[in-house]
Scaffold this motif. Structure first.
Motif, short mmCIF file in Angstrom:
data_model
loop_
_atom_site.label_atom_id
_atom_site.label_comp_id
_atom_site.label_asym_id
_atom_site.label_seq_id
_atom_site.Cartn_x
_atom_site.Cartn_y
_atom_site.Cartn_z
N THR A 355 0.86 -1.18 0.00
CA THR A 355 0.00 0.00 0.00
C THR A 355 0.90 1.23 0.00
N ASP A 415 -3.08 -1.53 5.92
CA ASP A 415 -2.71 -2.93 5.71
C ASP A 415 -1.22 -3.04 5.45
N GLN A 416 -0.61 -4.07 5.98
CA GLN A 416 0.80 -4.31 5.74
C GLN A 416 0.96 -5.33 4.62
#
Length: 608
Positions: A355, A415-416
């Protein structure tokens, strides 16, 4: 025949104007003029005369044509038209003169077409102007205008009161001859090649050459040559130049150590506005100004020989995110059709499922930054318009404490894996930060105080980040966008203006300590991506900072370059061809690499 004295008198009036404007420039920058001896100051005026004559010739074209018409139409109101034409020119030139005084202070070179790219963002321009001594500048400009209006009325206007009262062939012929004669001063003489800027460069002291420049001539020249598709930096046959550049980037190390504990870390890049090494304690700068960054450096990986690629924010961002070098006489960011062809670290990480986002408390439209960020594929852009009005308390937009808070909140919700970049702004002039640690109203102290403020909120951000669940899987790079002429009022080409910090930190950083490898902003992206086993071949203008063998850095300033090597640093002014800074022990044969870099990188820019 006495009537014809108005031609040379009008021409000389403008020569006197330009001489006076040059005197104002020298006096205003007395701290730099003090380094010139009397002979050098005389040379500033002597060598500047050619450009003065040239631009005076341009100004005279319309009045001389009007005087020519007067030989046919004796009742034509020549005096009034030329008077108001001259007043308008005086006003415009006085405005440019005083604007150039402060732009030179900030940028280190005389005004050219560069400011035009900022006209689309009047708010950003106003913020820059607000740190300038506006009242003093307006007073200087108004005084100049009034003086020369009075001089004009006494010197020129009275001679225009009575010109031609009857039509005579010889008068027509002489007027045509005087108009045609203007071509000589305009082109700088009768030589085969028209004059250019290098004709007034006479000294190895760059300031002396800059003082000799005629300001309006320089602006006009830069505008006329702004869209040239010809490489002005040809030192070698292009294949020879490319071979030299390839030598610079040849990998020397047998193995390159890993500095991260995982191959898919979150990546965060924090770009600090104007964080010059001269304020950074761990780099030997003034103590007590950046205690937080110094502590982060002591606990992380601190680079001590790191340099900005250029001298403007947008150029620094291009180098950091796309590993693309600065162009000395323009910037690729001006042309979105070119920036869309650039590689970028965010684009590569996005392809791996990261992201991506960019956060800034000001206007991203400034200097085409937004177009570049969109061209390189950022998922999310945050600028000042996403902050509440109550937080837009600085002339630039939102102060760093609010931006860091928003940045941390966004990271916690992301989000990772993620790649996120943030750009600070509070240490940009006018330095109106909501904290006073160093007391003083002078510009240096205000700038120092703004650095301390941003450093404090940076430290608070890192302390909070260490408590977040994503910290242990994150690598953070902290770097400046460019250096600064303060403190010390560095000339535009000297290395201390380009020396900046780079610090790696984060929970995924597996090594720490001091790294003395010489590097520049173009090396950040390939260094990080190499640690993730990613192909970095498209970043041909960057090298891996973990390869400590035969390191170098290249930076470009207005029409010149600096080359940093283990033997020292040298800078070259491209206009004069002179080496204007040279460390003792520097091997001058190495300048061929800097020249080749200058040539090949600009050719690459043209072909983008």
């Amino acid at each position: 025949m006495k009537k014809y004295l108005v031609y040379p008198v009008y021409f000389l009036f403008w020569i006197f104007f330009f001489i006076a404007a040059r005197m104002v420039f020298l006096v205003y920058h007395h701290n730099l003029s003090g380094d010139l001896n009397f002979g050098e100051i005389l040379d500033v005026f002597y060598y500047g005369l050619r450009l003065d004559f040239s631009f005076a010739g341009y100004i005279c074209i319309i009045p001389f044509l009007l005087l020519f018409l007067n030989t046919f139409f004796t009742r034509f109101p020549v005096q009034a038209i030329i008077r108001w034409y001259s007043y308008i020119i005086i006003g415009m030139l006085c405005f440019l003169t005083v604007a150039d005084l402060e732009l030179f202070t900030a940028w280190g070179f005389r005004m050219d077409n560069t400011p035009l790219q900022y006209f689309k963002n009047p708010g950003e321009m106003a913020a820059t102007v607000s740190s300038s001594p506006v009242f003093s500048l307006l007073s200087i400009g108004l005084a100049m205008a009034l003086v020369f209006i009075v001089v004009y009325r006494k010197m020129v206007d009275k001679k225009l009161a009575t010109l031609f009262t009857q039509i005579r062939v010889w008068q027509i012929g002489l007027s045509l001859f005087l108009i045609a004669l203007l071509i000589i001063p305009i082109r700088g003489g009768v030589q085969k090649i028209p004059m250019n800027l290098s004709d007034v460069y006479f000294s190895k002291k760059l300031y002396a050459n800059q003082a000799a420049v005629n300001l309006p001539w320089n602006i006009m020249f830069s505008l006329m040559h702004a869209q040239s598709d010809k490489n002005p930096f040809v030192y070698f046959p292009i294949e020879r130049a490319k071979t030299l550049v390839d030598e610079l980037y040849a990998t020397k190390a047998d193995s390159i150590p890993s500095i991260v504990s995982t191959k898919t870390p979150n990546i965060v890049i924090i770009v600090l506005e104007s964080f010059t090494a001269k304020w950074i304690g761990y780099l030997g700068g003034a103590p007590g100004v950046t205690p937080q960054l110094d502590a982060i450096a002591a606990d992380g990986m601190a680079f001590t020989n790191f340099y900005a690629s250029g001298d403007r924010s947008e150029k620094g961002l291009m180098a950091i995110l796309s590993a693309y070098p600065n162009q000395a006489i323009t910037s690729i960011i001006k042309t979105p059709t070119k920036t869309q062809n650039l590689p970028s670290i965010n684009k590569m990480l996005s392809e791996r499922g990261y992201t991506t986002g960019f956060t800034y408390g000001g206007e991203l439209e400034f200097a085409n930054i937004k177009a570049y960020l969109l061209n390189t594929g950022f998922d999310r852009l945050v600028d000042k318009y996403e902050f509440p009005m109550a937080e837009r308390t600085t002339s630039w937009g939102v102060h760093d404490e609010f931006v860091f808070n928003r940045f941390l909140t966004d990271l916690n919700q992301m989000d990772q894996p993620f790649f996120q970049a943030m750009f600070t702004l509070s240490s940009h002039e006018p330095y109106d930060v909501p904290l006073t640690h160093f007391v003083g109203n002078d510009e240096v102290t205000q700038f120092k105080n703004s650095i301390y403020y941003t450093d404090s909120v940076l430290g608070d951000f890192i302390a909070k980040a260490k408590t977040q669940p994503w910290w242990n899987n994150t690598l953070i790079a902290i770097v400046a966008d460019h250096g600064h002429h303060l403190p010390g009022y560095d000339a535009n080409h000297v290395p201390s203006k380009f020396h900046i910090p780079l610090v790696f930190t984060g929970g995924s950083l597996s090594r720490n300590g001091v790294v003395e490898t010489i590097g520049s902003q173009t090396d950040i992206a390939p260094t990080i991506l190499y640690q993730m086993n990613m192909d970095v071949s498209q970043f041909k203008w960057g090298r891996n900072l973990m390869d400590t063998h035969e390191s170098f850095a290249f930076y470009a300033f207005n029409n010149g370059f600096g080359l940093v090597t283990p033997d020292g640093i040298a800078t070259v002014d491209n206009v004069s061809g002179n080496t204007v800074y040279l460390d003792p022990g520097f091997d001058t044969t190495q300048l061929k690499f800097g020249k080749a870099y200058m040539e090949v990188s600009y050719q690459d820019f043209l072909e983008k």
